[in-house]
Design an enzyme around this catalytic site. Structure first.
Site, PDB file in Angstrom:
ATOM      1  CE1 TYR A   1      -3.534   2.726   1.082  1.00 44.94           C
ATOM      2  CE2 TYR A   1      -1.860   3.384   2.678  1.00 44.94           C
ATOM      3  CZ  TYR A   1      -3.035   3.647   1.996  1.00 44.94           C
ATOM      4  OH  TYR A   1      -3.708   4.821   2.239  1.00 44.94           O
TER       5      TYR A   1
ATOM      6  CE  LYS B   1      -3.181   6.153  -0.762  1.00 45.40           C
ATOM      7  NZ  LYS B   1      -4.160   7.023  -1.439  1.00 45.40           N
TER       8      LYS B   1
END
Lengths: 449, 256
Positions: free
Chosen positions: B160, B164
């Site tokens: 994740y 980002k």
């Protein structure tokens, strides 16, 4: 005339936007530029907000529309290109014994811009606004060029004053000038310890003076809230001159002495420094002085002495909040100053003056009563909400904001403050059926798509 | 048009059912925002969001379809979104995102691809489709919701975090590329925010509610900063953390 893209902002340096900028030098080039939209004219960029920018469209700089006729001594009029500034007119006219009939706090505005904003000055209570002294103008519209006078097309004449460019591009105007015996102004100055004192003096005494303006301190709370310096005067007759003024009875306005060369990072102006400035301004004024001779520049255009002074407010910029309310709602002036000072909003000395009757222009700002103008740096987090509340108070009192200063009004509030906006758009659609004329301002307040 | 305070009148949200984005919109609709376009997938939630924003002060709320797992659909979503906003938009919020359990996805190539498609490839494609439109409209603002998870790789959310980190990287460069054109691009780095996306997860230090995050984001939108940490003190925390030797960082991150 070939255009390139430029980022344009108003005098307040807020909300810049990119547009193709064209600089027509001939009227044929203006006509060509008007063959597509969105497009809006721009003069010297002295409007505080976004009326002379057009994001993603075309901005037409009017400074190339520059010509001056000789002054017609029989009628006291002058015919000038729309790109000529009031400063440039004064450089010629003062020596000939004429002054512009209406000047705002700066000479650095074009005649096209003065018409678009229907500007006012310290003599509004007697002489009205700029449009009251326009004899005629030639206007380029998407349907072609028209010469407009109060008689030939009163609808278009008055709508253009205050329409912020939405009826077309002014090409040339004939202006009635004011004869003066000297370039000196005989000024009476009086200091008041509070707001009631100065408002009383203005309500009772302004009619005796051609020019009148009060500088009000909006940062002092308590009994001295709204302390003010009132200056009133008129052009001095030859007989009143002595010394230097007698040797130079008709002296053109001075060029700026200083310039702010760049935008300082965080702005030099904050609550502390503004408060100190206000204090100094108040103390420097005499308690009472009568008949002092001031130069045109120092009386009418004190800020023109410092070129690009707007940079002082830093990269976030600043705004000016100027409203008008009628005589029955003079208390709104007090409420506004109280709201700003109690919410700790730093504000420069505010300008308070009285207006005479307005003119028929549907978007012309002046209205008989009181007008207050405040310079406020962008930054305090409470500022947007405080000004929204002031909008409510002003509109409930039947008042309105000045579009040449506005940079934040909502469409709903604009519609309430200017109920005759539809009249303007009827006229605008007559000369611009496809709606090519449009600006960031007109889109923001919902006048155009 | 944005006004002197940068308050937008029209907003397009990519990921229109995001808790944080909706809380930001609540506030913007209380100011000048009247037109909102929500790009999203879940029609039930979009309908609820529409009701909510109309109640908050919007006069027009439009919904356009968005399928973030298919990056090739990004240009169509941008076209539809701008058309629904009336051809131009003052603010675009890039909020589409999923949060996955690292242990569940790290051995699953398809799940990793899916995660990258939604969090990085689709937004990157959307930003590319948006870029000429922003230049053509001559003004505008883009808010990209990144995450502190993208600042430093952590064992428990590195995939994740990588999406980002990529989005954050694009956002900053994208902003530089548009700066001279008067388009303001800002990257927001929220820490742990209690929302539907984080339900059931262990809270990190300095966890905030959606409303606090939204307040900070709205304040950030009005500022000229290009990177905004939410809450702002995370900037200091990560300023220290990024200088820790990796073994020490591993220890601190595993303790949190």
């Amino acid at each position: 005339m070939s255009g390139h893209h430029e980022l344009l902002a108003g005098w307040g340096n807020t909300a810049p936007s990119m547009a193709e900028v064209v600089r027509p030098r001939t009227e044929a080039e203006v006509a060509l530029a008007l063959s597509s939209g969105p497009i809006i004219a721009r003069g010297l960029g002295r409007s505080y907000g976004d009326p002379a920018q057009c994001a993603g469209g075309t901005v037409l700089l009017n400074r190339g529309l520059w010509h001056l006729s000789p002054i017609d001594l029989a009628s006291g009029t002058i015919t000038v290109g729309a790109g000529v500034s009031l400063d440039e007119i004064l450089r010629v006219s003062v020596a000939a014994g004429y002054f512009v009939a209406v000047t705002p706090g700066t000479r650095q505005v074009t005649v096209g811009g003065a018409i678009a904003a229907d500007i006012h000055g310290k003599n509004h209570h007697l002489d009205g606004s700029f449009m009251n002294h326009v004899v005629s103008f030639r206007l380029a519209t998407p349907l072609g060029e028209v010469t407009v006078t109060k008689e030939s097309d009163p609808g278009l004449f008055w709508a253009t004053g205050g329409a912020m460019g939405l009826t077309g591009v002014v090409l040339e105007a004939t202006l009635a000038l004011m004869p003066i015996e000297s370039s000196w102004v005989s000024v009476d100055t009086e200091r008041f310890e509070n707001l009631d004192g100065v408002m009383d003096a203005m309500a009772t005494g302004d009619a005796d003076y051609r020019y009148s303006v009060a500088w009000v301190d909006c940062m002092t709370e308590g009994p001295r809230m709204g302390r003010a310096v009132l200056t009133r005067g008129d052009h001095a007759p030859r007989s009143a001159l002595e010394g230097r003024s007698a040797r130079h009875p008709l002296e053109p306005p001075a060029a700026p002495l200083l310039s702010v060369p760049l935008t300082p990072p965080s702005g030099l102006l904050n609550r502390l420094s503004i408060s100190a400035f206000n204090e100094a301004w108040f103390r420097k004024a005499p308690k009472k002085a009568d008949g002092e001779l001031h130069s045109l520049s120092s009386f009418f255009h004190p800020l023109d002495g410092v070129d690009r002074w707007n940079r002082m407010h830093g990269p976030r910029g600043f705004l000016q909040y100027q409203f008008v309310v009628d005589d029955a709602h003079g208390e709104v002036v007090r409420t506004a100053i109280e709201r700003l000072s109690s919410n700790k909003v730093p504000s420069f000395l505010a300008v308070l003056k009285r207006f005479g009757p307005g003119n028929p222009g549907p978007l012309s700002f002046p209205l008989e009563g009181w007008t207050l103008a405040l310079d406020i740096p962008v930054g305090p987090p409470q500022l947007p909400a405080v000004l929204d509340q002031l909008d409510e108070i002003v509109s409930e009192a039947g008042g309105r904001l000045y579009l040449a200063k506005d940079s934040r009004l909502s469409p709903e509030m604009f519609a309430t403050m200017y109920p005759r906006a539809a009249d303007l758009m009827d006229v605008a659609r007559r000369v611009d059926p496809e709606g090519r004329l449009s600006s960031d301002l007109s889109r923001r307040i919902g006048l155009t798509d | 048009m944005r006004n002197a305070f940068g308050q937008p009148q029209s907003v397009l949200v990519l990921g229109g059912t995001s808790d944080i984005a909706l809380a930001v919109l609540d506030r913007l609709c209380g100011e000048r925002t009247r037109t909102v376009v929500l790009a999203g997938r879940d029609e039930t939630r979009l309908a609820a969001a529409t009701e909510r924003l109309l109640a908050a002060g919007a006069t027009t709320v439009e919904c356009v379809p968005m399928e973030a797992s298919d990056p090739s659909s990004a240009p169509a979503t941008i076209e539809a979104g701008l058309a629904a906003a009336g051809g131009r938009v003052d603010l675009v919020i890039v909020a589409a995102s999923i949060l996955t359990d690292q242990l569940e996805v790290e051995n699953d190539p398809a799940a990793i691809s899916h995660l990258f498609d939604i969090n990085l490839t689709w937004p990157a494609a959307a930003l590319a489709a948006l870029r000429p439109r922003l230049l053509a409209q001559g003004s505008g603002q883009v808010a990209i919701i990144s995450s502190v998870g993208g600042v430093l790789p952590r064992r428990d959310n590195y995939s994740y975090g990588a999406t980002k980190a990529g989005l954050d990287f694009i956002g900053i460069g994208y902003g530089d590329s548009l700066r001279d054109a008067g388009i303001k691009v800002q990257v927001f780095r929220p820490g742990f925010v209690r929302s539907k996306m984080t339900t059931g997860l262990d809270e990190a230090p300095m966890t905030i509610d959606v409303s606090e995050a939204a307040d900070a984001i709205v304040a950030g939108l009005a500022s000229n900063a290009s990177v905004i940490w939410v809450p702002s003190k995370l900037r200091l925390v990560f300023g220290v953390m990024r200088h820790l030797p990796r073994p020490l960082f591993r220890f601190v991150a595993s303790r949190r």
